[in-house]
Scaffold this active site. Structure first.
Site, PDB file in Angstrom:
ATOM      1  N   TYR A  18       0.811  -1.213   0.000  1.00  0.00           N
ATOM      2  CA  TYR A  18       0.000   0.000   0.000  1.00  0.00           C
ATOM      3  C   TYR A  18       0.847   1.267   0.000  1.00  0.00           C
ATOM      4  O   TYR A  18       0.320   2.357   0.146  1.00  0.00           O
ATOM      5  CB  TYR A  18      -0.934   0.009   1.215  1.00  0.00           C
ATOM      6  CG  TYR A  18      -1.986  -1.071   1.180  1.00  0.00           C
ATOM      7  CD1 TYR A  18      -1.604  -2.403   1.206  1.00  0.00           C
ATOM      8  CD2 TYR A  18      -3.327  -0.773   1.117  1.00  0.00           C
ATOM      9  CE1 TYR A  18      -2.546  -3.410   1.178  1.00  0.00           C
ATOM     10  CE2 TYR A  18      -4.276  -1.780   1.089  1.00  0.00           C
ATOM     11  CZ  TYR A  18      -3.871  -3.099   1.115  1.00  0.00           C
ATOM     12  OH  TYR A  18      -4.805  -4.098   1.086  1.00  0.00           O
ATOM     13  N   ASP A  63      -5.279  -6.266   6.157  1.00  0.00           N
ATOM     14  CA  ASP A  63      -6.513  -5.822   5.495  1.00  0.00           C
ATOM     15  C   ASP A  63      -7.455  -7.022   5.326  1.00  0.00           C
ATOM     16  O   ASP A  63      -8.637  -6.977   5.673  1.00  0.00           O
ATOM     17  CB  ASP A  63      -6.118  -5.231   4.123  1.00  0.00           C
ATOM     18  CG  ASP A  63      -7.250  -4.468   3.472  1.00  0.00           C
ATOM     19  OD1 ASP A  63      -8.338  -4.382   4.069  1.00  0.00           O
ATOM     20  OD2 ASP A  63      -7.047  -3.966   2.353  1.00  0.00           O
ATOM     21  N   ASP A  93      -1.371 -18.095   5.039  1.00  0.00           N
ATOM     22  CA  ASP A  93      -2.398 -19.017   4.525  1.00  0.00           C
ATOM     23  C   ASP A  93      -2.858 -19.975   5.622  1.00  0.00           C
ATOM     24  O   ASP A  93      -4.063 -20.231   5.777  1.00  0.00           O
ATOM     25  CB  ASP A  93      -1.912 -19.773   3.276  1.00  0.00           C
ATOM     26  CG  ASP A  93      -0.432 -20.095   3.282  1.00  0.00           C
ATOM     27  OD1 ASP A  93       0.317 -19.435   4.029  1.00  0.00           O
ATOM     28  OD2 ASP A  93      -0.006 -21.003   2.559  1.00  0.00           O
ATOM     29  N   LYS A 137       4.601 -14.195   5.425  1.00  0.00           N
ATOM     30  CA  LYS A 137       4.810 -15.172   4.349  1.00  0.00           C
ATOM     31  C   LYS A 137       6.308 -15.233   4.084  1.00  0.00           C
ATOM     32  O   LYS A 137       6.773 -15.116   2.939  1.00  0.00           O
ATOM     33  CB  LYS A 137       4.017 -14.705   3.109  1.00  0.00           C
ATOM     34  CG  LYS A 137       3.970 -15.708   1.982  1.00  0.00           C
ATOM     35  CD  LYS A 137       2.988 -16.830   2.214  1.00  0.00           C
ATOM     36  CE  LYS A 137       3.036 -17.822   1.070  1.00  0.00           C
ATOM     37  NZ  LYS A 137       2.220 -19.019   1.322  1.00  0.00           N
TER      38      LYS A 137
END
Ligand code: NAD
Length: 347
Positions: free
Chosen positions: A125, A231, A207, A174
């Protein structure tokens, strides 16, 4: 306990209705707040030709506290999102979204009680994107992760856990694939965690987190993560507790010169997660729960914990019965009747 002056943005659409209800409920809860009403959003364009007048920014700068109802953002053209501009202007780097199941609010789960602390300024972002070729067949977006940006939000998550008697912080990433950017966030988290031996710390791949949040949401306490994952996971968390309509949020920054948590000096803006609900605006039927629970976070933030607890208890009691719940939650009450029930329950 000291009185606090708060910049009050009553917002667009249902904003003025839920703001009036919330201000009434705060007073009944014994909140020692003084309000400075300021303009923003579509209403401010109509009145001042500017969605974010300088007087509004100056008020928030002075008070370092704002309660904000939703603001309309035109899609496509028009002015830039005032919400995003406010976050950037005041460097509100931590987005804090508690998700707790409330009896009476229809949801698939019971016993969910977690808080997501999302980094609010970096990652994908940061707004660095471009097309790679003139024919626009490929584009790239760059995720910026800095040690400073990571450290301040992770420190905030640990300080929040301490202040609110929470036992564990889970860092979501991640780093198995994004070894540098997400690796930096994870390494910073491990360093910060060593300073908080009283708080349990673990980390989880994003995940796996999404799956675990749905299968065993009670496993989580405080989650801290980067902007994009935050988000997505914070809406997932809102879904666990019955949707965005009842979800509160805080956007926290540091006051200039503040160090570490700097909680009492931080610049902070509290808001409901839902939008302006133009379809029901002006009908007197909007549900003020999201803004009331955001106001309870504000009261906690300024150390008015008794008033915060009373306000939460009033909201919880009013939501427990279909007689006093609003229509969006299958109840029969309008905004004023719900608010009356919140206030009655606090007496
Ligand atoms: P929305 O949240 O306004 O509405 C979605 C649905 O939920 C509608 O059916 C609405 O009636 C209902 N709803 C939402 N809040 C409710 C409440 N408190 N009580 C009862 N029902 C409620 O989302 P949208 O329609 O996508 O957005 C409308 C406008 O709000 C847009 O201009 C958007 O940019 C803006 N918006 C602002 C914020 C913010 O200021 N933080 C957040 C989201 C959307």
């Amino acid at each position: 306990m000291t009185r606090a002056m708060v910049s009050l943005i009553e917002g667009d659409g249902i904003g003025p209705e839920i703001t009036a209800a919330t201000v009434r409920a705060i007073a009944a809860a014994g909140g020692e707040l003084d309000w400075e009403p300021v303009d923003a959003g579509a209403g401010a364009v109509a009145r001042h030709g500017d969605p974010l007048p300088a007087a509004t920014l100056a008020s928030i700068q002075r008070n370092r506290l704002a309660l904000k109802a939703p603001l309309a953002t035109p899609s496509g053209g028009g002015y830039r999102s005032v919400n995003v501009t406010l976050r950037q202007h005041f460097d509100l780097y931590a987005n804090v979204r508690p998700a707790r199941t409330i009896p009476g609010v229809p949801s698939r789960f019971t016993g969910v009680d977690l808080v997501i602390v999302r980094e609010n300024t970096e990652d994908l972002y940061a707004g660095i994107e471009h097309y790679i070729d003139p024919r626009r067949t490929a584009a790239e977006s760059i995720a910026i992760i800095t040690r400073l940006g990571s450290e301040r939000v992770i420190v905030y998550a640990f300080e929040y856990a301490r202040r609110h008697g929470r036992r564990k912080v889970t860092l979501v990433h991640k780093a198995n694939i994004l070894k540098m950017s997400n690796g930096l966030f994870l390494d910073t988290g491990r360093e910060v965690a060593r300073r908080y031996p009283d708080i349990e710390f673990d980390d989880m791949i994003v995940d796996a987190t999404a799956m675990k949040m749905v299968v065993a949401p009670e496993r989580f306490d405080v989650i801290v993560t980067m902007n994009l994952f935050g988000d997505i996971l914070s809406d997932l968390a809102a879904g666990l507790i019955g949707g965005l309509g009842v979800a509160p949020a805080a956007n926290i920054g540091d006051a200039p010169g503040a160090t570490g948590d700097g909680a009492e000096r931080a610049c902070a803006m509290f808001e409901a997660v839902h939008g302006t609900a133009p379809d029901i605006a002006g009908k007197g039927i909007a549900n003020p729960t999201g803004l009331m629970l955001s106001a309870a976070m504000l009261l906690d933030h300024v150390e008015q914990r008794d008033a915060a607890a009373r306000l939460r208890a009033g909201v919880t009691a009013a939501l427990a019965s279909a007689e006093t719940r609003t229509g969006d939650l299958g109840g029969r009450a309008n905004t004023a009747q719900f608010t009356d029930a919140v206030i009655r329950a606090m007496r």
